[in-house]
Design a protein around this motif. Structure first.
Motif, PDB file in Angstrom:
ATOM      1  N   PRO A 259       0.785  -1.249   0.003  1.00  0.00           N
ATOM      2  CA  PRO A 259       0.113   0.072  -0.077  1.00  0.00           C
ATOM      3  C   PRO A 259       1.024   1.070   0.000  1.00  0.00           C
ATOM      4  N   MET A 260       0.156   2.403  -0.255  1.00  0.00           N
ATOM      5  CA  MET A 260       1.115   3.715  -0.378  1.00  0.00           C
ATOM      6  C   MET A 260       0.389   4.747   0.359  1.00  0.00           C
ATOM      7  N   VAL A 261       1.345   5.876   0.296  1.00  0.00           N
ATOM      8  CA  VAL A 261       0.864   7.125   0.620  1.00  0.00           C
ATOM      9  C   VAL A 261       1.242   7.990  -0.471  1.00  0.00           C
ATOM     10  N   ALA A 262       0.351   8.479  -1.111  1.00  0.00           N
ATOM     11  CA  ALA A 262       0.574   9.155  -2.347  1.00  0.00           C
ATOM     12  C   ALA A 262       0.901  10.866  -2.230  1.00  0.00           C
ATOM     13  N   ILE A 263       1.843  11.381  -2.998  1.00  0.00           N
ATOM     14  CA  ILE A 263       1.877  12.851  -3.095  1.00  0.00           C
ATOM     15  C   ILE A 263       2.029  13.288  -4.363  1.00  0.00           C
ATOM     16  N   PRO A 264       0.752  13.414  -4.981  1.00  0.00           N
ATOM     17  CA  PRO A 264       0.938  13.638  -6.379  1.00  0.00           C
ATOM     18  C   PRO A 264       1.493  15.222  -6.884  1.00  0.00           C
ATOM     19  N   ILE A 265       2.179  15.143  -7.836  1.00  0.00           N
ATOM     20  CA  ILE A 265       3.076  16.631  -8.052  1.00  0.00           C
ATOM     21  C   ILE A 265       2.483  17.046  -9.349  1.00  0.00           C
ATOM     22  N   THR A 266       2.288  16.412 -10.461  1.00  0.00           N
ATOM     23  CA  THR A 266       2.173  16.874 -11.674  1.00  0.00           C
ATOM     24  C   THR A 266       1.327  16.002 -12.943  1.00  0.00           C
ATOM     25  N   ASN A 267       1.008  16.301 -14.003  1.00  0.00           N
ATOM     26  CA  ASN A 267       0.873  15.501 -15.086  1.00  0.00           C
ATOM     27  C   ASN A 267      -0.451  14.740 -14.873  1.00  0.00           C
ATOM     28  N   GLU A 268      -0.097  13.286 -15.052  1.00  0.00           N
ATOM     29  CA  GLU A 268      -1.545  12.415 -14.676  1.00  0.00           C
ATOM     30  C   GLU A 268      -1.298  11.948 -13.116  1.00  0.00           C
ATOM     31  N   GLN A 269      -0.273  12.440 -12.572  1.00  0.00           N
ATOM     32  CA  GLN A 269      -0.172  11.837 -11.170  1.00  0.00           C
ATOM     33  C   GLN A 269      -1.275  12.148 -10.351  1.00  0.00           C
ATOM     34  N   PRO A 270      -2.216  13.102 -10.155  1.00  0.00           N
ATOM     35  CA  PRO A 270      -3.448  13.304  -9.585  1.00  0.00           C
ATOM     36  C   PRO A 270      -4.509  12.556 -10.006  1.00  0.00           C
ATOM     37  N   GLY A 271      -4.624  12.068 -11.197  1.00  0.00           N
ATOM     38  CA  GLY A 271      -5.353  11.034 -11.530  1.00  0.00           C
ATOM     39  C   GLY A 271      -5.056   9.521 -11.094  1.00  0.00           C
ATOM     40  N   ILE A 272      -3.671   9.519 -10.959  1.00  0.00           N
ATOM     41  CA  ILE A 272      -3.215   7.896 -10.460  1.00  0.00           C
ATOM     42  C   ILE A 272      -3.567   8.185  -9.020  1.00  0.00           C
ATOM     43  N   ALA A 273      -3.421   9.381  -8.614  1.00  0.00           N
ATOM     44  CA  ALA A 273      -3.464   9.415  -7.017  1.00  0.00           C
ATOM     45  C   ALA A 273      -5.146   8.912  -6.611  1.00  0.00           C
ATOM     46  N   ALA A 274      -5.909   9.674  -7.264  1.00  0.00           N
ATOM     47  CA  ALA A 274      -7.449   9.419  -7.347  1.00  0.00           C
ATOM     48  C   ALA A 274      -7.724   7.904  -7.370  1.00  0.00           C
TER      49      ALA A 274
END
Length: 348
Positions: A259-274
């Motif tokens: 499992p993870m703790v996600a800190i999205p930064i840019t590009n598609e990362q916010p979508g992956i974090a969602a």
């Protein structure tokens, strides 16, 4: 910046790639979905192409948020309206790219594109995601395949990458990485270290290429800090990952049931974090809201709440069933052999 880079690459590819491909006598193209000019080049050369979704899939569907948005899945009319507004914004941002591609399509006597979904292959589209790591989809083309990631935990040896394994204490291992493109945010690494101080766990921070740990001050808590780490092998030992929600690190973690703790930064990362949040495989903290207290709270929650681990193991099993690189290769070879669309089974 990102869209301008894509436009510039498209211009260069449309100008130079056809002659290079002809000279090499290439019979099929594998086109990354983030390189939308590739399909036009293939059509111009009259060769088949397969779309490869190396990052988060870009396929547009009004019940699903645009790929780079952090929005939760919401199929209600409010959610659909929100998504429509988002896609209209994407249309405006992507207009310059569409103009560049359509200019060449007209010049090459090809029909012009009306929407972004037309950039992708009608023969086969393959995604590194397992279907379980995607919001519910109702409008994917029949040739879309969720094959899962192209690396399995035991498929690649990274023994050549030096790492001080002798420093591992046997405590629960927290693996932290911001990938290779957003790895200059040293203050985030420092926050990671501060958040892990006092926990019964050992933190390993990999800084990525271009950052030498020898020139950095010591981080709090004495974590193991390296410039580059054998990620696939360390994740087999890890209890949790702190990640920027890049697709590779995310899928590598899930392939190991981590499992993870996600800190999205840019590009598609916010979508992956969602999608990490939606699947229950981790907690998400937007970069703008990051603090040591919030990060420590999220880390403790993921370490102690069984549901995150159980959901990560569920995704691990889904990845195993998806078929991975072997299934992806079979699909590509079928396109080569038949020249016809490779249809996905109803059971993804």
């Amino acid at each position: 910046f990102t869209i301008q880079l894509i436009v510039n690459v498209a211009k260069m590819s449309l100008r130079d790639a056809p002659d290079v491909i002809k000279a090499a006598d290439i019979e099929l193209l594998l086109v990354d979905q983030a390189s939308p000019a590739g399909g036009t080049i293939a059509e111009y050369l009259d060769i088949p192409f397969v779309t490869v979704c190396s990052a988060l899939m870009f396929n547009r569907e009004m019940s699903v948020p645009p790929f780079s948005m952090s929005w939760n899945y919401d199929p209600s009319w409010r959610g659909v309206l929100r998504n429509r507004v988002g896609y209209e914004l994407f249309n405006i941002i992507g207009e310059s790219l569409k103009k560049v591609i359509n200019y060449h399509r007209k010049h090459w006597n090809l029909s012009t594109y009306n929407n972004a979904n037309q950039y992708s292959s009608q023969l086969a589209q393959i995604s590194q995601q397992p279907a379980e790591f995607e919001f519910p989809r109702k409008e994917l083309p029949s040739c879309f395949h969720f094959t899962g990631p192209y690396h399995y935990p035991n498929s690649v040896s990274q023994e050549s990458i030096p790492f001080p394994y002798e420093k591992l204490t046997g405590q629960p291992l927290i693996y932290a990485s911001l990938g290779t493109l957003q790895n200059r945010l040293l203050w985030v690494f420092k926050m990671m270290a501060e958040a892990c101080v006092g926990l019964d766990a050992q933190l390993v921070i990999t800084l990525g290429w271009g950052v030498n740990p020898d020139y950095l001050p010591d981080f709090p808590g004495n974590p193991i800090v390296v410039g580059y780490a054998p990620q696939l092998e360390l994740l087999q030992k890890a209890t949790m990952t702190i990640t920027h929600a890049g697709m590779n690190t995310t899928l590598h973690s899930l392939s190991n049931g981590v499992p993870m703790v996600a800190i999205p930064i840019t590009n598609e990362q916010p979508g992956i974090a969602a999608r990490i949040a939606w699947t229950g495989t981790g907690e998400v903290i937007p970069l703008k809201k990051l603090s040591v207290d919030k990060l420590q709270k999220a880390i403790k929650l993921v370490l102690t709440e069984d549901s995150y681990k159980k959901n990560a193991l569920r995704l691990q099993e889904a990845i195993k069933r998806a078929g991975g690189v072997s299934r992806a290769a079979d699909i590509v070879e079928q396109v080569v052999d038949t020249g016809k669309p490779v249809l996905a089974s109803t059971k993804q």
